[in-house]
Design a protein around this motif. Sequence first.
Motif, PDB file in Angstrom:
ATOM      1  N   PRO A  62       0.823  -1.216   0.000  1.00  0.00           N
ATOM      2  CA  PRO A  62       0.000   0.000   0.000  1.00  0.00           C
ATOM      3  C   PRO A  62       0.857   1.265   0.000  1.00  0.00           C
ATOM      4  N   ALA A  63       0.385   2.271  -0.716  1.00  0.00           N
ATOM      5  CA  ALA A  63       1.011   3.586  -0.624  1.00  0.00           C
ATOM      6  C   ALA A  63       0.691   4.188   0.739  1.00  0.00           C
ATOM      7  N   THR A  64       1.563   5.025   1.215  1.00  0.00           N
ATOM      8  CA  THR A  64       1.354   5.666   2.517  1.00  0.00           C
ATOM      9  C   THR A  64       1.104   7.159   2.381  1.00  0.00           C
ATOM     10  N   ALA A  65       0.970   7.640   1.145  1.00  0.00           N
ATOM     11  CA  ALA A  65       0.729   9.063   0.921  1.00  0.00           C
ATOM     12  C   ALA A  65      -0.054   9.250  -0.366  1.00  0.00           C
ATOM     13  N   THR A  66      -0.773  10.358  -0.434  1.00  0.00           N
ATOM     14  CA  THR A  66      -1.408  10.830  -1.657  1.00  0.00           C
ATOM     15  C   THR A  66      -0.916  12.256  -1.862  1.00  0.00           C
ATOM     16  N   VAL A  67      -0.256  12.519  -2.989  1.00  0.00           N
ATOM     17  CA  VAL A  67       0.391  13.817  -3.168  1.00  0.00           C
ATOM     18  C   VAL A  67      -0.462  14.737  -4.033  1.00  0.00           C
ATOM     19  N   ASN A  68      -0.332  16.039  -3.804  1.00  0.00           N
ATOM     20  CA  ASN A  68      -1.078  17.052  -4.551  1.00  0.00           C
ATOM     21  C   ASN A  68      -0.322  17.437  -5.816  1.00  0.00           C
ATOM     22  N   VAL A  69      -1.058  17.427  -6.940  1.00  0.00           N
ATOM     23  CA  VAL A  69      -0.475  17.767  -8.230  1.00  0.00           C
ATOM     24  C   VAL A  69      -1.435  18.693  -8.959  1.00  0.00           C
ATOM     25  N   SER A  70      -0.928  19.795  -9.474  1.00  0.00           N
ATOM     26  CA  SER A  70      -1.772  20.725 -10.219  1.00  0.00           C
ATOM     27  C   SER A  70      -1.996  20.212 -11.636  1.00  0.00           C
ATOM     28  N   ALA A  71      -3.210  20.359 -12.137  1.00  0.00           N
ATOM     29  CA  ALA A  71      -3.461  20.086 -13.549  1.00  0.00           C
ATOM     30  C   ALA A  71      -2.502  20.930 -14.380  1.00  0.00           C
ATOM     31  N   GLY A  72      -1.923  20.323 -15.398  1.00  0.00           N
ATOM     32  CA  GLY A  72      -0.937  20.996 -16.225  1.00  0.00           C
ATOM     33  C   GLY A  72       0.492  20.731 -15.813  1.00  0.00           C
ATOM     34  N   ASN A 140      -7.415  20.238 -18.532  1.00  0.00           N
ATOM     35  CA  ASN A 140      -8.867  20.132 -18.345  1.00  0.00           C
ATOM     36  C   ASN A 140      -9.261  18.941 -17.485  1.00  0.00           C
ATOM     37  N   THR A 141      -8.287  18.254 -16.879  1.00  0.00           N
ATOM     38  CA  THR A 141      -8.591  17.135 -15.986  1.00  0.00           C
ATOM     39  C   THR A 141      -9.343  17.655 -14.761  1.00  0.00           C
ATOM     40  N   PRO A 142     -10.495  17.100 -14.436  1.00  0.00           N
ATOM     41  CA  PRO A 142     -11.234  17.573 -13.253  1.00  0.00           C
ATOM     42  C   PRO A 142     -10.430  17.374 -11.970  1.00  0.00           C
ATOM     43  N   SER A 143     -10.573  18.302 -11.054  1.00  0.00           N
ATOM     44  CA  SER A 143      -9.931  18.144  -9.750  1.00  0.00           C
ATOM     45  C   SER A 143     -10.493  16.901  -9.047  1.00  0.00           C
ATOM     46  N   GLY A 144      -9.664  16.271  -8.242  1.00  0.00           N
ATOM     47  CA  GLY A 144     -10.090  15.090  -7.514  1.00  0.00           C
ATOM     48  C   GLY A 144      -8.938  14.122  -7.336  1.00  0.00           C
ATOM     49  N   GLN A 145      -9.226  12.988  -6.724  1.00  0.00           N
ATOM     50  CA  GLN A 145      -8.203  11.994  -6.438  1.00  0.00           C
ATOM     51  C   GLN A 145      -8.149  10.938  -7.542  1.00  0.00           C
ATOM     52  N   PHE A 172      -5.452  19.241  -8.314  1.00  0.00           N
ATOM     53  CA  PHE A 172      -6.129  20.501  -8.006  1.00  0.00           C
ATOM     54  C   PHE A 172      -5.931  21.459  -9.187  1.00  0.00           C
ATOM     55  N   ASN A 173      -6.644  22.582  -9.145  1.00  0.00           N
ATOM     56  CA  ASN A 173      -6.642  23.538 -10.257  1.00  0.00           C
ATOM     57  C   ASN A 173      -7.107  22.887 -11.554  1.00  0.00           C
ATOM     58  N   GLY A 174      -8.030  21.928 -11.423  1.00  0.00           N
ATOM     59  CA  GLY A 174      -8.484  21.168 -12.578  1.00  0.00           C
ATOM     60  C   GLY A 174      -9.517  21.896 -13.426  1.00  0.00           C
ATOM     61  N   GLY A 175      -9.925  21.232 -14.490  1.00  0.00           N
ATOM     62  CA  GLY A 175     -10.892  21.779 -15.422  1.00  0.00           C
ATOM     63  C   GLY A 175     -12.168  20.979 -15.454  1.00  0.00           C
ATOM     64  N   SER A 176     -12.846  21.033 -16.594  1.00  0.00           N
ATOM     65  CA  SER A 176     -14.155  20.384 -16.719  1.00  0.00           C
ATOM     66  C   SER A 176     -14.167  19.335 -17.822  1.00  0.00           C
ATOM     67  N   GLY A 177     -13.025  18.758 -18.102  1.00  0.00           N
ATOM     68  CA  GLY A 177     -12.948  17.728 -19.133  1.00  0.00           C
ATOM     69  C   GLY A 177     -13.729  16.473 -18.752  1.00  0.00           C
ATOM     70  N   ASN A 178     -14.138  15.720 -19.762  1.00  0.00           N
ATOM     71  CA  ASN A 178     -14.871  14.477 -19.533  1.00  0.00           C
ATOM     72  C   ASN A 178     -14.418  13.434 -20.555  1.00  0.00           C
ATOM     73  N   PRO A 179     -13.182  12.944 -20.421  1.00  0.00           N
ATOM     74  CA  PRO A 179     -12.663  11.989 -21.398  1.00  0.00           C
ATOM     75  C   PRO A 179     -13.400  10.663 -21.324  1.00  0.00           C
TER      76      PRO A 179
END
Length: 213
Positions: A62-72, A140-145, A172-179
Amino acid sequence: MKFSTSIFGLFAIAHTASAHYIFNTLIYGTQRSTDAVRLAQNNSPVQPVTSDNMRCNVNPYPATATVNVSAGDAIGLELSAAIFHQGPAAIYLGAAPGDVADWDGSGQAWFKIAEWGPTFNPFTFTNLGLTQLMTTIPENTPSGQYLVRAEQIGLHNLPAEYYVGCAQINVFNGGSGNPSKVSIPGYIQPTDPGVTANIYNSPTNYTIVQNSV
């Protein structure tokens, strides 16, 4: 002669094993993390392509962390060794329905954000020899995990060998894309030409099997 043959066989087995690799480090923006990676227990390839293990490898730690990454931002996974086997590679994002740490990758949730394919004359693959698979998170990737998943398909032996690994990120700083999204397993069929191709026959065409970027 029997002794020589046995030694050769052992050498071949050892060489094959040493040519395997795992994805062991997440690269995001200008940072790196091993804590966010669901680390494979060993460097053996995943088979068959219909297995649930195709998502993030066989019972990874198991991973022990979830890291924050900005869209782009840059995103990718580093390997334990340079890619040795010829075959395509790709990076996928899987949209978690809730806390990514609790998600096993099931469902129609995956979309491809990068791929590495073939070149011709001579026939080879653009990811051969790389120690990292890197791309950027679409703006344009929506924000979320998400799970970010790297995959390399070895076509040196058939049935194909699959090298996969996942890491946990929060976009974070995501968009409204829906691939359009696919399920893993299910996105590749065992009979797809892209995973049954004879790479030793100097192909003049090749179609990457996974869904389009």
